[in-house]
Design a protein around this motif. Structure first.
Motif, PDB file in Angstrom:
ATOM      1  N   PRO A  23       4.302  21.432  77.945  1.00  0.00           N
ATOM      2  CA  PRO A  23       4.148  20.336  78.898  1.00  0.00           C
ATOM      3  C   PRO A  23       4.335  18.972  78.243  1.00  0.00           C
ATOM      4  CG  PRO A  23       2.002  21.111  78.221  1.00  0.00           C
ATOM      5  CD  PRO A  23       3.005  22.042  77.598  1.00  0.00           C
ATOM      6  N   ARG A  24       4.389  17.942  79.060  1.00  0.00           N
ATOM      7  CA  ARG A  24       4.612  16.610  78.547  1.00  0.00           C
ATOM      8  C   ARG A  24       3.322  15.981  78.021  1.00  0.00           C
ATOM      9  NH1 ARG A  24       8.912  16.338  76.686  1.00  0.00           N
ATOM     10  NH2 ARG A  24       8.999  14.072  76.835  1.00  0.00           N
ATOM     11  N   ASN A  25       3.532  15.022  77.112  1.00  0.00           N
ATOM     12  CA  ASN A  25       2.445  14.186  76.592  1.00  0.00           C
ATOM     13  C   ASN A  25       1.343  15.004  75.922  1.00  0.00           C
ATOM     14  OD1 ASN A  25       4.018  12.204  77.707  1.00  0.00           O
ATOM     15  ND2 ASN A  25       2.546  11.586  79.269  1.00  0.00           N
ATOM     16  N   VAL A  26       1.774  15.834  74.984  1.00  0.00           N
ATOM     17  CA  VAL A  26       0.869  16.600  74.129  1.00  0.00           C
ATOM     18  C   VAL A  26       1.091  16.134  72.688  1.00  0.00           C
ATOM     19  CG1 VAL A  26       0.233  18.893  73.295  1.00  0.00           C
ATOM     20  CG2 VAL A  26       0.983  18.591  75.653  1.00  0.00           C
ATOM     21  N   ALA A  27       0.032  16.041  71.918  1.00  0.00           N
ATOM     22  CA  ALA A  27       0.148  15.690  70.503  1.00  0.00           C
ATOM     23  C   ALA A  27      -0.477  16.781  69.651  1.00  0.00           C
ATOM     24  CB  ALA A  27      -0.529  14.348  70.221  1.00  0.00           C
ATOM     25  N   SER A  28      -0.002  16.891  68.417  1.00  0.00           N
ATOM     26  CA  SER A  28      -0.503  17.900  67.492  1.00  0.00           C
ATOM     27  C   SER A  28      -0.359  17.389  66.067  1.00  0.00           C
ATOM     28  CB  SER A  28       0.292  19.204  67.640  1.00  0.00           C
ATOM     29  OG  SER A  28       0.150  20.024  66.498  1.00  0.00           O
ATOM     30  N   PRO A  29      -1.417  17.433  65.255  1.00  0.00           N
ATOM     31  CA  PRO A  29      -1.271  16.972  63.876  1.00  0.00           C
ATOM     32  C   PRO A  29      -0.257  17.780  63.081  1.00  0.00           C
ATOM     33  CG  PRO A  29      -3.372  18.092  64.197  1.00  0.00           C
ATOM     34  CD  PRO A  29      -2.777  17.903  65.552  1.00  0.00           C
ATOM     35  N   ASP A  30      -0.090  19.048  63.419  1.00  0.00           N
ATOM     36  CA  ASP A  30       0.890  19.891  62.732  1.00  0.00           C
ATOM     37  C   ASP A  30       2.303  19.588  63.216  1.00  0.00           C
ATOM     38  OD1 ASP A  30       2.256  21.929  61.374  1.00  0.00           O
ATOM     39  OD2 ASP A  30       1.818  23.391  62.927  1.00  0.00           O
ATOM     40  N   ILE A  31       2.511  19.658  64.533  1.00  0.00           N
ATOM     41  CA  ILE A  31       3.860  19.468  65.064  1.00  0.00           C
ATOM     42  C   ILE A  31       4.344  18.043  64.813  1.00  0.00           C
ATOM     43  CG2 ILE A  31       5.258  19.466  67.166  1.00  0.00           C
ATOM     44  CD1 ILE A  31       3.534  21.759  68.186  1.00  0.00           C
ATOM     45  N   ASN A  32       3.461  17.068  64.911  1.00  0.00           N
ATOM     46  CA  ASN A  32       3.886  15.688  64.691  1.00  0.00           C
ATOM     47  C   ASN A  32       4.206  15.414  63.227  1.00  0.00           C
ATOM     48  OD1 ASN A  32       1.650  14.399  67.272  1.00  0.00           O
ATOM     49  ND2 ASN A  32       3.727  15.202  67.428  1.00  0.00           N
ATOM     50  N   THR A  33       3.498  16.046  62.301  1.00  0.00           N
ATOM     51  CA  THR A  33       3.886  15.975  60.891  1.00  0.00           C
ATOM     52  C   THR A  33       5.261  16.614  60.695  1.00  0.00           C
ATOM     53  OG1 THR A  33       1.590  15.946  60.101  1.00  0.00           O
ATOM     54  CG2 THR A  33       3.269  16.700  58.553  1.00  0.00           C
ATOM     55  N   GLU A  34       5.470  17.749  61.349  1.00  0.00           N
ATOM     56  CA  GLU A  34       6.778  18.418  61.300  1.00  0.00           C
ATOM     57  C   GLU A  34       7.883  17.531  61.862  1.00  0.00           C
ATOM     58  OE1 GLU A  34      10.191  20.727  61.630  1.00  0.00           O
ATOM     59  OE2 GLU A  34       8.509  20.860  60.238  1.00  0.00           O
ATOM     60  N   ASP A  35       7.581  16.765  62.899  1.00  0.00           N
ATOM     61  CA  ASP A  35       8.586  15.875  63.475  1.00  0.00           C
ATOM     62  C   ASP A  35       9.124  14.902  62.431  1.00  0.00           C
ATOM     63  OD1 ASP A  35       8.289  17.043  65.972  1.00  0.00           O
ATOM     64  OD2 ASP A  35       6.919  15.505  66.719  1.00  0.00           O
ATOM     65  N   PHE A  36       8.246  14.365  61.594  1.00  0.00           N
ATOM     66  CA  PHE A  36       8.693  13.485  60.513  1.00  0.00           C
ATOM     67  C   PHE A  36       9.632  14.229  59.569  1.00  0.00           C
ATOM     68  CE2 PHE A  36       5.880   9.566  60.304  1.00  0.00           C
ATOM     69  CZ  PHE A  36       6.948   8.701  60.090  1.00  0.00           C
ATOM     70  N   MET A  37       9.275  15.452  59.209  1.00  0.00           N
ATOM     71  CA  MET A  37      10.100  16.211  58.284  1.00  0.00           C
ATOM     72  C   MET A  37      11.437  16.590  58.913  1.00  0.00           C
ATOM     73  SD  MET A  37       7.356  18.478  56.086  1.00  0.00           S
ATOM     74  CE  MET A  37       6.387  19.140  57.432  1.00  0.00           C
ATOM     75  N   ALA A  38      11.446  16.826  60.231  1.00  0.00           N
ATOM     76  CA  ALA A  38      12.707  17.104  60.915  1.00  0.00           C
ATOM     77  C   ALA A  38      13.609  15.874  60.919  1.00  0.00           C
ATOM     78  CB  ALA A  38      12.432  17.557  62.349  1.00  0.00           C
ATOM     79  N   ALA A  39      13.020  14.692  61.021  1.00  0.00           N
ATOM     80  CA  ALA A  39      13.812  13.464  60.931  1.00  0.00           C
ATOM     81  C   ALA A  39      14.442  13.337  59.551  1.00  0.00           C
ATOM     82  CB  ALA A  39      12.936  12.255  61.235  1.00  0.00           C
ATOM     83  N   ILE A  40      13.715  13.752  58.530  1.00  0.00           N
ATOM     84  CA  ILE A  40      14.260  13.746  57.165  1.00  0.00           C
ATOM     85  C   ILE A  40      15.394  14.761  57.044  1.00  0.00           C
ATOM     86  CG2 ILE A  40      13.692  14.185  54.732  1.00  0.00           C
ATOM     87  CD1 ILE A  40      10.807  13.201  55.533  1.00  0.00           C
ATOM     88  N   ASP A  41      15.239  15.924  57.690  1.00  0.00           N
ATOM     89  CA  ASP A  41      16.350  16.889  57.745  1.00  0.00           C
ATOM     90  C   ASP A  41      17.605  16.209  58.277  1.00  0.00           C
ATOM     91  OD1 ASP A  41      14.515  18.877  57.031  1.00  0.00           O
ATOM     92  OD2 ASP A  41      14.345  19.674  59.066  1.00  0.00           O
ATOM     93  N   SER A  42      17.455  15.540  59.413  1.00  0.00           N
ATOM     94  CA  SER A  42      18.591  14.927  60.082  1.00  0.00           C
ATOM     95  C   SER A  42      19.236  13.847  59.216  1.00  0.00           C
ATOM     96  CB  SER A  42      18.149  14.337  61.426  1.00  0.00           C
ATOM     97  OG  SER A  42      19.232  13.736  62.099  1.00  0.00           O
ATOM     98  N   LEU A  43      18.429  12.985  58.632  1.00  0.00           N
ATOM     99  CA  LEU A  43      18.972  11.938  57.769  1.00  0.00           C
ATOM    100  C   LEU A  43      19.726  12.530  56.586  1.00  0.00           C
ATOM    101  CD1 LEU A  43      16.025   9.370  57.724  1.00  0.00           C
ATOM    102  CD2 LEU A  43      18.328   8.971  58.641  1.00  0.00           C
ATOM    103  N   GLY A  44      19.179  13.578  55.992  1.00  0.00           N
ATOM    104  CA  GLY A  44      19.794  14.172  54.811  1.00  0.00           C
ATOM    105  C   GLY A  44      21.130  14.833  55.078  1.00  0.00           C
ATOM    106  N   LEU A  45      21.438  15.099  56.344  1.00  0.00           N
ATOM    107  CA  LEU A  45      22.716  15.706  56.715  1.00  0.00           C
ATOM    108  C   LEU A  45      23.760  14.670  57.124  1.00  0.00           C
ATOM    109  CD1 LEU A  45      21.456  18.771  58.814  1.00  0.00           C
ATOM    110  CD2 LEU A  45      22.188  18.744  56.421  1.00  0.00           C
ATOM    111  N   HIS A  46      23.369  13.402  57.167  1.00  0.00           N
ATOM    112  CA  HIS A  46      24.294  12.364  57.626  1.00  0.00           C
ATOM    113  C   HIS A  46      25.196  11.900  56.486  1.00  0.00           C
ATOM    114  CE1 HIS A  46      25.803   8.668  59.459  1.00  0.00           C
ATOM    115  NE2 HIS A  46      25.355   9.136  60.612  1.00  0.00           N
ATOM    116  N   ASP A  47      26.459  11.702  56.802  1.00  0.00           N
ATOM    117  CA  ASP A  47      27.446  11.332  55.783  1.00  0.00           C
ATOM    118  C   ASP A  47      27.147  10.005  55.102  1.00  0.00           C
ATOM    119  OD1 ASP A  47      28.856  13.637  56.323  1.00  0.00           O
ATOM    120  OD2 ASP A  47      30.333  12.662  57.628  1.00  0.00           O
ATOM    121  N   ALA A  48      26.434   9.118  55.768  1.00  0.00           N
ATOM    122  CA  ALA A  48      26.166   7.798  55.204  1.00  0.00           C
ATOM    123  C   ALA A  48      24.924   7.755  54.331  1.00  0.00           C
ATOM    124  CB  ALA A  48      26.031   6.767  56.326  1.00  0.00           C
ATOM    125  N   VAL A  49      24.205   8.882  54.236  1.00  0.00           N
ATOM    126  CA  VAL A  49      22.891   8.896  53.579  1.00  0.00           C
ATOM    127  C   VAL A  49      22.941   9.633  52.246  1.00  0.00           C
ATOM    128  CG1 VAL A  49      20.519   9.760  53.772  1.00  0.00           C
ATOM    129  CG2 VAL A  49      21.633   8.695  55.750  1.00  0.00           C
TER     130      VAL A  49
END
Length: 367
Positions: free
Chosen positions: A141-167
């Motif tokens: 559902p919408r508007n749920v927070a989780s200390p685990d999933i939200n920490t993972e969200d940061f790490m997923a952003a790092i995944d994405s940045l690390g795959l970018h040609d400019a990074v």
């Protein structure tokens, strides 16, 4: 919190609860931390908003930065929506990059996007993103927070940045704002790809939800809160959808820091219709995992990578940064901004120390 009305069951509209609900939300900390209390919301039905290409930020677009909307998945398979900012006059070489998140209950069109665009003007590839279950990101559902999933969200952003040609993937840092300052520290403690961390006007959401502001919650109050949250799960399971907390009372009243929140989230200065804090609400049971999953347990393990804490001298939340700074290992720095409140560091360009942020990351993300 003052000004709360008595709440009663209204299952046809997805509203809850008993006269003790106001105490439950107050004691759990999430109500004030994410701007609680007045009328209850129906269950949001949409899984996520379709990403728009319109410039719907609360800050002006920079002519010195290239911007594009992107999406990426976290390891739970949730699709996250992000705004990628790149310096317009960048050379062909790979650049240092920053993942930017926060505040808690905000969206990327607000403070995190402002930080990201400004740091892109200063030479970094930056990614501001919406957490799982909020904004334009996926998850139901919408508007749920989780200390685990939200920490993972940061790490997923790092995944994405690390795959970018400019990074340059060996030169990635993170900036966490407000409640996402704690998430940034949590991510950096376990994700060794993060080379430097800034926590700006930080909250430890697991601390405030489990102990109340200034650790004022008694064991009896905590037990009462968890008892009611636990029983709320039966109500939600019976309905098949979660009930939601009261939304923020748009009147300017209450604690001074609540007035500060109002003046950011509920005025043209920072209002955004997708933000939880701009008149929407978290699920009632959102505080449950925050009560027994403390996110800063391993903060000392960020070392030898550096941490910069930035906080306002007059912020009600300063004690979070002071405690986290004491627990962190060297190298670390606590920069206190004279006269600044908690929300001044959301968007006040003459208060946020962008020069220091730039020099910090230039030093620690050097090629």
């Amino acid at each position: 919190m003052s000004g709360q009305s008595e709440l009663r069951i209204n299952t046809e509209q997805g509203a809850v609860e008993d006269p003790g609900r106001r105490n439950l939300l107050r004691l759990s900390g999430v109500s004030a931390a994410a701007l609680g209390a007045a009328s209850l919301l129906p269950t949001p039905n949409a899984e996520a908003h379709t990403m728009t290409n319109d410039w719907d930020k609360v800050f002006p677009r920079s002519a010195n930065v290239d911007h594009q909307k992107i999406s990426f998945k976290n390891r739970y398979g949730i699709t996250l929506a992000g705004d990628l900012y790149l310096p317009k006059n960048r050379a062909n070489g790979r650049l240092a990059a920053l993942a930017v998140g926060g505040p808690f209950g905000a969206v990327k069109e607000q403070s995190s996007g402002l930080y990201a665009q400004t740091m892109a003007e200063r030479g970094f590839v930056t990614l501001a993103f919406d957490p799982s279950y909020t904004g334009e990101s996926g998850g139901a559902p919408r508007n749920v927070a989780s200390p685990d999933i939200n920490t993972e969200d940061f790490m997923a952003a790092i995944d994405s940045l690390g795959l970018h040609d400019a990074v340059d993937r060996e030169r990635i840092g993170v900036i966490g704002i407000c409640g996402w300052g704690g998430m940034a520290l949590s991510a950096a403690a376990v994700d060794k790809r993060v080379k430097a961390v800034v926590a700006s006007t930080m909250y430890d959401m697991t601390r405030v939800m489990s102990k109340g502001y200034n650790d004022s919650m008694t064991l009896e109050q905590r037990t009462q809160t968890l008892e009611q949250l636990s029983r709320q799960r039966w109500t939600d399971a019976e309905r098949g959808t979660p009930n939601y907390q009261p939304r923020y009372n748009v009147e300017r009243k209450g604690e001074p820091f609540m007035i500060d929140y109002h003046d950011y989230y509920m005025t043209p200065r920072g209002y955004h219709p997708r933000a939880v804090n701009s008149g929407n609400a978290w699920t009632i049971t959102t505080p449950l995992p925050f009560n027994n999953l403390p996110i800063l347990t391993c903060i000392s393990e960020i070392s030898p990578r550096p941490v910069l804490f930035v906080h306002g001298e007059k912020a009600h939340s300063l004690y979070f940064a002071q405690t986290a700074y004491a627990a962190a290992a060297e190298p670390k720095e606590l920069m206190i901004i004279a006269g600044a409140s908690h929300t001044d560091l959301y968007d006040k360009m003459d208060v946020i120390p962008f020069d220091r942020l730039q020099s910090f990351f230039n030093q620690h993300l050097a090629a």
